[in-house]
Structure formats: C-alpha cells, structure tokens
Scaffold this motif. Sequence first.
Motif, PDB file in Angstrom:
ATOM      1  N   GLY A 298      -8.755   0.432   0.704  1.00  0.00           N
ATOM      2  CA  GLY A 298      -8.112  -0.970   0.664  1.00  0.00           C
ATOM      3  C   GLY A 298      -7.240  -0.883  -0.279  1.00  0.00           C
ATOM      4  N   TRP A 299      -5.942  -1.121   0.551  1.00  0.00           N
ATOM      5  CA  TRP A 299      -5.111  -0.856  -0.803  1.00  0.00           C
ATOM      6  C   TRP A 299      -4.487  -1.991  -0.241  1.00  0.00           C
ATOM      7  CZ3 TRP A 299      -3.991   3.322  -3.856  1.00  0.00           C
ATOM      8  CH2 TRP A 299      -2.267   3.333  -4.960  1.00  0.00           C
ATOM      9  N   ILE A 300      -3.635  -2.835  -1.699  1.00  0.00           N
ATOM     10  CA  ILE A 300      -3.140  -3.815  -1.988  1.00  0.00           C
ATOM     11  C   ILE A 300      -1.902  -3.414  -2.598  1.00  0.00           C
ATOM     12  CG2 ILE A 300      -2.101  -6.433  -2.029  1.00  0.00           C
ATOM     13  CD1 ILE A 300      -5.185  -6.366  -1.666  1.00  0.00           C
ATOM     14  N   ASP A 301      -0.536  -2.903  -2.277  1.00  0.00           N
ATOM     15  CA  ASP A 301       1.415  -2.783  -2.463  1.00  0.00           C
ATOM     16  C   ASP A 301       1.473  -4.346  -3.145  1.00  0.00           C
ATOM     17  OD1 ASP A 301       0.517  -0.531  -2.819  1.00  0.00           O
ATOM     18  OD2 ASP A 301       1.730  -0.289  -1.535  1.00  0.00           O
ATOM     19  N   TYR A 302       1.466  -4.703  -4.089  1.00  0.00           N
ATOM     20  CA  TYR A 302       2.350  -5.804  -4.734  1.00  0.00           C
ATOM     21  C   TYR A 302       3.775  -5.728  -4.537  1.00  0.00           C
ATOM     22  CZ  TYR A 302       5.617  -4.890  -8.722  1.00  0.00           C
ATOM     23  OH  TYR A 302       6.361  -4.264  -9.744  1.00  0.00           O
ATOM     24  N   ASP A 303       4.772  -4.079  -3.773  1.00  0.00           N
ATOM     25  CA  ASP A 303       5.239  -4.098  -4.498  1.00  0.00           C
ATOM     26  C   ASP A 303       6.215  -3.182  -2.977  1.00  0.00           C
ATOM     27  OD1 ASP A 303       8.458  -4.534  -4.377  1.00  0.00           O
ATOM     28  OD2 ASP A 303       8.879  -4.375  -6.757  1.00  0.00           O
ATOM     29  N   TYR A 304       7.051  -2.080  -3.401  1.00  0.00           N
ATOM     30  CA  TYR A 304       7.869  -1.174  -3.167  1.00  0.00           C
ATOM     31  C   TYR A 304       6.180   0.016  -2.998  1.00  0.00           C
ATOM     32  CZ  TYR A 304       9.789   2.999  -1.276  1.00  0.00           C
ATOM     33  OH  TYR A 304       9.945   4.307  -0.812  1.00  0.00           O
ATOM     34  N   PRO A 305       5.555  -0.193  -1.802  1.00  0.00           N
ATOM     35  CA  PRO A 305       6.265   0.573  -1.185  1.00  0.00           C
ATOM     36  C   PRO A 305       5.503  -0.274   0.332  1.00  0.00           C
ATOM     37  CG  PRO A 305       4.886   1.896  -1.438  1.00  0.00           C
ATOM     38  CD  PRO A 305       4.227   1.168  -2.377  1.00  0.00           C
ATOM     39  N   TYR A 306       4.618  -1.672  -0.239  1.00  0.00           N
ATOM     40  CA  TYR A 306       4.805  -2.392   0.684  1.00  0.00           C
ATOM     41  C   TYR A 306       3.496  -2.503   1.588  1.00  0.00           C
ATOM     42  CZ  TYR A 306       9.451  -3.340  -0.807  1.00  0.00           C
ATOM     43  OH  TYR A 306      10.660  -3.249  -1.919  1.00  0.00           O
ATOM     44  N   ASN A 307       2.359  -1.168   1.427  1.00  0.00           N
ATOM     45  CA  ASN A 307       1.611  -1.258   2.388  1.00  0.00           C
ATOM     46  C   ASN A 307       0.444  -2.111   2.033  1.00  0.00           C
ATOM     47  OD1 ASN A 307       2.683   1.180   3.698  1.00  0.00           O
ATOM     48  ND2 ASN A 307       2.773   2.389   1.654  1.00  0.00           N
ATOM     49  N   THR A 308      -0.125  -1.993   2.965  1.00  0.00           N
ATOM     50  CA  THR A 308      -1.838  -3.258   2.562  1.00  0.00           C
ATOM     51  C   THR A 308      -2.450  -2.319   4.062  1.00  0.00           C
ATOM     52  OG1 THR A 308      -0.522  -5.492   2.001  1.00  0.00           O
ATOM     53  CG2 THR A 308      -2.554  -5.350   3.433  1.00  0.00           C
TER      54      THR A 308
END
Length: 628
Positions: A298-308
């Motif tokens: 699981g991965w949630i970017d808060y900013d760049y590179p904007y991946n979820t």
Amino acid sequence: MKKSFLLFVLAVFCSFSLFAQIPPYGKVLWLDSNGTQHWDFLPPQAIQNAGWALTGNAITGAHFLGTTNAFDLIFRTNDTVRMRLWATGGLGLFNGTYYITFAVPASLTSNLTFTLPTSYGTSGQFLTTNGSGILSWGSETDPLWTNDKSGTTTITGTWTFSNTITGNISGNAGTATALQTARNFALSGDVTASAVSFNGTSNVTLNTTIANNAITSAKIADGTIVDADISNSAAIAVSKLAAGTNGQVLTTSGVTPQWTNFPGWSLTGNSGTNPSTNFIGTTDAKALQIKVNNQKSGWIDYDYPYNTAWGYQTLVNNTGIANTASGYEALYSNNTGSGNTASGAWALTANTSGIANTASGGDALYSNTTGNFNTASGSSALYSNSTGSYNVAVGYNAGYGGFGVNFNQCTFVGANSYPTTDRTNVTMLGYGISNAECTGDNQVLLGNTSVTQIRAAVGSITTYSDARFKTNVREDVHGLDFVMKLRPVTFNKDPMLLHRIWGTPDSVLKNYDFTDARSRRWIGLIAQDVEQAMKETGFEFPGLHRPQNDKDVYTLDYGDLVMPLIKSVQEQQMEIEQLRQENSKLREENAKLRQTAAKHEAQINQLQAEIETIKQQVINLGKFSQAK
C-alpha cells in the motif's frame, strides 16, 4: 615396422602349438622353465604365487591380500558385499544397508590385544576389562566408581562413591543411602535459604527468599538474569500499582509509572474513536506505506509523484508518476510508466513503460509492457496485448488475442470476442465473434453467427459521399445485363458448417445456440452465382469477397447491389422514355389518320347523299317520261 612386429608375434604364438591338444574343461595352460606347455587343473606352486588360489597359497612376508591404490578392499559372499576394509583404515561389517565400523584410534602408540569372553553372557551384563585386554562379562552388583560422574543415572543395589557426584540423585531414600555424616544445606547470595540438616534418608525443603536488590537493571542487561529466570506466571500484585481501567497500559511520566489508554490502533480494533481526530496515517509531508509479509502492499503519495497503490506488491518497482493500482500485484513491474490505472489482481502487472492505460478486472491488460492509451474493462480483457496502443475492450476475454498478438486502434465490446492475429482498426460488437469472421484490418463486425436480426430505429447506414475526396470516378457500373443474371433465392443456413470451414474449436462452439438461425428461412443471393454473373458480363462487382485461403468463405455486400439496381432502373427508364416518345408519335399519327378518316367519311357521306339525290332524280325522271 608394425608389420614386422606383428609377424614376430604371430610366429611366437604359433610356435607354442596351443592347439596341439584339446584340453578338458577347467584346466589352465602354463609354461615350465623350459618353455614347455602344460594343461593342468591346478598349476604348480610357482604359478600359484602369481595370485591367490582357491585352495590357498604358501606366501612370504612380501605377499599380501589387498589394494595398491586408495580404494576399499571389498569382501563378498554369494556375490553380496559383506565386509569392507576402508581405504582410510577400519573394518566395516555390512548388513545390506548400513555398516558397523571398527576403527583404530589415531592416537594409538602401541599394539593392543583384546581377548573376548568364552560365552555369550546373560541379559543386562556388560563387558569389562582386567586392565590387560582380557574381557569378561560383568554386572551392576556392587560397582565401584572411582572417577567423577555427572548427569542423571538410574542406580540399583548398593553403591560406593569415592569421588564427586554432580547432578540429581532421585529415588526412594532409605537407610542404604544414608550419609555417614549428616550435612547442612543452606543458600546465600541473591537467593537465600536457612540451613537444613540432610542425612540422605529423607527429602528436605528449603525456604528460599530473593535477597533485597537482587534483581537489578545491570543484571538484566549483562545477562545474569534472563527471561527464563522469570516464570510466565510471575506478576506484580495490582495492589502494588495505582488502579487503572480495563484496556489501559502502563507508561511512565518521568520516572513514575502511570496507567494510560493505549495510544495506537489495537490489533482487535478500537472503540470510542472520533473520525474528525483519529486516523491511520502521517502528520508530516511523507507518503504512507503499508506492508504485508514485509512486502510493499500500500502506498499513498501526498504530493509528487502522485502515486496511489493498494494491494500486495502493487507498484512495487515503480518510478513513474500519477499511477493508481488496486489489487494483487497490479502494475507489479511498472517502472517508468505513468498515468496508468489498474484495478484487479494482476491488472497491468507486466507494464514497464506504457502510459495512460486503464485496466479494470483481474488479468486485464496482463501482458501490456509498452503499449499506450489502452482501456480494458473485464477479466482478461486485452490479456495478450503487449505493445499495441489506442485499443478499447469491454467484457470478459474481450480482445484477449493470443500469445504475441498485438492490436492497434481496435475496439472489442462483448465477452470472448477477439482475433488471434495482429489487427489494426478492427471493431467487434457482440458476444463470441471469432477470429475467422475478421479477415483483415479496417473491419467492423456486428454480432456472431447466431444473430438472426439487427434492429434499429433507422434501417440504413449513412456513408460519406462528398465529391471533394473522390478520385478516379468512372461510370462503368453494369445494370440490367448484370442484374438479369442474378438468381434471388430463399434458403436455410447452418452456422455450424460455417464454423467447420473456419476451424472453430468445439470448446467455443458449445457456447453458441444456432437453433433460431437454422430454423429461419432466409432470402438472398448465392455468392458463387454473383461471381458467375460477373464473369459473363465482365463486371468486377466490388461487393463480392472471394476466399483468400481454405479457412475463408465468400461474403457478399448487399449494399453494393444498390448501384447495379439504380443503373438497371436508369436503363429501364431510358427504354420507357423511348417507348413513350414512340407511343406519342404513334398517337399523333393515329389522330391525323383519324382526322383524315373523318374527312373521308364526310366526303363519302356527301357522295352517298349526292348519289341518293341523283338516284331520286333518275326515278323522278323515269316517272315523268312514263307520264308523257
């Protein structure tokens, strides 16, 4: 030189006259010192000394039985290995599976001789030695231990100990185990116990106490006290601590322990949470990562590179931007690919650098690596497409393809509808449209072979027909000559025969129902008749498709028949106009004839009247003459 040597050997061989006599079975040939040949059942001693005879040999100190290289010496009986002298030393006795080996200690400094007992002994006895190699059977009656013993040993009878005993002595304590002098037992140090007298005839109990300050942080740190020293059931009495509430944990405030609510999410869930203040996540500008089995899940970017990402090993190798993955190993191999959306187990799992792809469903766009701008919705949709781009597939197995097959600018709407060869700009609408139905690029296929009707609010297809993009225009369409050779018929169709020509596998055919198509009465033309009409008129009718191979079939574009029919109507109209003009001319000529006939009729009538007048005058003249 070789020939001379061979002749010499042959001469020597022949000189022995080996075949001068035929020996009986079992004898051997030997030569005496004079070179005379002899056949005997057993050669003389001089010959026997060359090897070991079955009846024994007389040997000297130079002879031996064994090997001269680093290999074991094997002994067999009944052609089965029974014993082995190991090349490294030692004698091994073999039972067919395992060896028992008697080995000589490497530290041996002199010869040793052991003499075995002359009997088997009795049950429970053991071998003992007299110190000079004479072995005999002994028993555990009144043994004498003269060396230190340790460990746990079960003993019976009367024992005499003259050295230190360590370990445990257990069993029934009786007078036979009494100590000659009673001893006091006491404990001191971290654990203390008052002295208790022990004479060996009964158990003793020590009342132990942990000394003050015996348990320290230093002793725990240096390993003096380990976890095993503390019982799992050991606990500090609640009365020793301030009272807390159910579920609280003990924390410290400075050096003072205190009860507080668990500051995180419990493994069994939390109650009394407030969604406006409680959450799982970060409070700083860092991405949130979730792992399963220590693998990125699981991965949630808060900013760049904007991946979820959400799911085991989703986007695990990603360096691209603006990707969204949900499902087991979705976008697993993605490296530089960006702008991709994958939802479902293994969706876009092989994608490496493809961009702007959307896959929804398990295995959707499974094989895509560098293809771009593809959209697949449905399990295994566009499964095999690897490098093709600008495709759309909707439905289970829609656009599935085959190993190494790629599509470009294709649209597949319907489960199990796909070609199995590379195609460009092909559209399939409907369930189970097979590969054989698509014969090339730039085709639109509507429905499978079970379809009997296509219904719509309008009954025609509007096509582009602007003169500005049409070139090489010619008026060479045949009309009546071509149409009059066509043979309109009614007929029944069997789609199964069509699929047999195409080679459609039975595993696919079982999913179709041809009942309606077979029972329906159809109207149309036979393609081969149209082909014959083309040959007879010299008209290359573009609406006929001829088979390109043994798996292809004739097809007919009925829409193209409109042009020959228009031409036929035009030709008929020209004939009608010509006939109409001829008829008009005949009508005019007929009117003139009618006028002439009427005039002639009037003249005739006038002549008849004049004749009648003349006749009357003649009659009257006759009557007048008679009167005179």
